[in-house]
Design a protein around this motif. Structure first.
Motif, PDB file in Angstrom:
ATOM      1  N   UNK A 161       2.050  -3.700   1.066  1.00 43.63           N
ATOM      2  CA  UNK A 161       3.343  -3.104   0.721  1.00 43.63           C
ATOM      3  C   UNK A 161       3.546  -3.108  -0.793  1.00 43.63           C
ATOM      4  N   UNK A 162       3.062  -4.136  -1.467  1.00 44.87           N
ATOM      5  CA  UNK A 162       3.202  -4.210  -2.919  1.00 44.87           C
ATOM      6  C   UNK A 162       2.347  -3.157  -3.608  1.00 44.87           C
ATOM      7  N   UNK A 163       1.158  -2.908  -3.072  1.00 44.66           N
ATOM      8  CA  UNK A 163       0.296  -1.859  -3.632  1.00 44.66           C
ATOM      9  C   UNK A 163       1.002  -0.504  -3.565  1.00 44.66           C
ATOM     10  N   UNK A 164       1.596  -0.193  -2.422  1.00 45.33           N
ATOM     11  CA  UNK A 164       2.288   1.089  -2.269  1.00 45.33           C
ATOM     12  C   UNK A 164       3.456   1.198  -3.242  1.00 45.33           C
ATOM     13  N   UNK A 165       4.187   0.114  -3.439  1.00 41.68           N
ATOM     14  CA  UNK A 165       5.295   0.122  -4.394  1.00 41.68           C
ATOM     15  C   UNK A 165       4.762   0.307  -5.811  1.00 41.68           C
ATOM     16  N   UNK A 166       3.697  -0.413  -6.135  1.00 34.99           N
ATOM     17  CA  UNK A 166       3.085  -0.349  -7.469  1.00 34.99           C
ATOM     18  C   UNK A 166       2.612   1.054  -7.821  1.00 34.99           C
ATOM     19  N   UNK A 167       2.088   1.759  -6.830  1.00 40.33           N
ATOM     20  CA  UNK A 167       1.580   3.109  -7.090  1.00 40.33           C
ATOM     21  C   UNK A 167       2.682   4.064  -7.537  1.00 40.33           C
ATOM     22  N   UNK A 168       3.909   3.807  -7.096  1.00 42.85           N
ATOM     23  CA  UNK A 168       5.017   4.688  -7.484  1.00 42.85           C
ATOM     24  C   UNK A 168       5.890   4.103  -8.579  1.00 42.85           C
ATOM     25  N   UNK A 169       5.488   2.979  -9.134  1.00 41.47           N
ATOM     26  CA  UNK A 169       6.302   2.280 -10.126  1.00 41.47           C
ATOM     27  C   UNK A 169       5.987   2.759 -11.536  1.00 41.47           C
TER      28      UNK A 169
END
Length: 236
Positions: A161-169
């Motif tokens: 979930x953190x990877x997915x958030x990071x990709x759009x951050x």
């Protein structure tokens, strides 16, 4: 005739060259056959050799890229002083190290797309599990029962979930991602705290006996069978 003292590159070194060459093309073509062919040509590697090292072509390179990040994370953990840090902060730091090891965000984005495909979903799940396992192992996890699995399953969910958030951050220095990561770990810690309280509560204790007993029957995989999902130990 003078002998050629040039060392013969190992298979790992050749594969690393192939991966480095591929990363230039991934942003445009993704982890595709076109990227694989271009990488082999750019690296000066015969197509037959490239396929021998990566039978599934770009898929194997995407896997190698992920594992390279895991190795970089572990190496950084080894040289980092985490003395005095809370355990949850050590886990958060390790996840942060892992994301910072991904020097090419677009390569990660393309990898997420690749491993979201049904035919590669199992590979993607195994890679995420491997990252979680690498973190717990580096932190010195000694659990041998069902906790071995629950720790890795929980961290796999937090990491993915953190990877997915990071990709759009696009926040400065990914500050929003690190805040998101802290919230996810806090959520996990609240669950663990509730479980600990339930074991001490006379009213809830009976409901914990079954799950606790089952967790103790499940054993972590031994060194010789790391690919197995574990086993239920026979009753003595």
């Amino acid at each position: 005739m003078q002998s050629d003292d040039t060392p013969i590159p190992t298979q790992d070194e050749i594969k690393a060259r192939l991966l480095d060459a591929a990363l230039i093309h991934v942003a445009f073509d993704g982890w595709t056959e076109a990227t694989f062919r271009a990488a082999a040509q750019d690296a000066g590697i015969e197509p037959a050799m490239a396929l021998a090292l990566c039978p599934r072509g770009a898929v194997d390179l995407a896997i190698a890229y992920h594992k390279r990040g895991d190795l970089a994370m572990v190496e950084r953990m080894k040289i980092s002083d985490m003395t005095g840090m809370r355990y949850r902060d050590k886990v958060a730091q390790a996840v942060r190290f892992r994301l910072e090891a991904a020097t090419d965000k677009e390569a990660v984005r393309r990898g997420v797309t690749l491993f979201a495909l049904p035919q590669h979903a199992a590979d993607g799940a195994k890679l995420i599990w491997g990252t979680a396992d690498a973190i717990w192992t580096a932190l010195g996890d000694t659990s041998e029962d069902g906790n071995w699995y629950s720790k890795r399953a929980t961290l796999s969910a937090v990491y993915s979930s953190t990877v997915l958030y990071w990709l759009g951050d696009d926040s400065p220095e990914h500050a929003a991602t690190w805040a998101f990561l802290d919230r996810r770990i806090d959520d996990v810690m609240r669950i663990e705290s509730f479980k600990a309280q339930a074991r001490r509560n006379p009213l809830l204790m009976p409901f914990m006996i079954g799950p606790d007993w089952l967790a103790k029957q499940i054993k972590a995989p031994k060194e010789r069978d790391q690919d197995l999902p574990g086993s239920l130990q026979p009753r003595a």
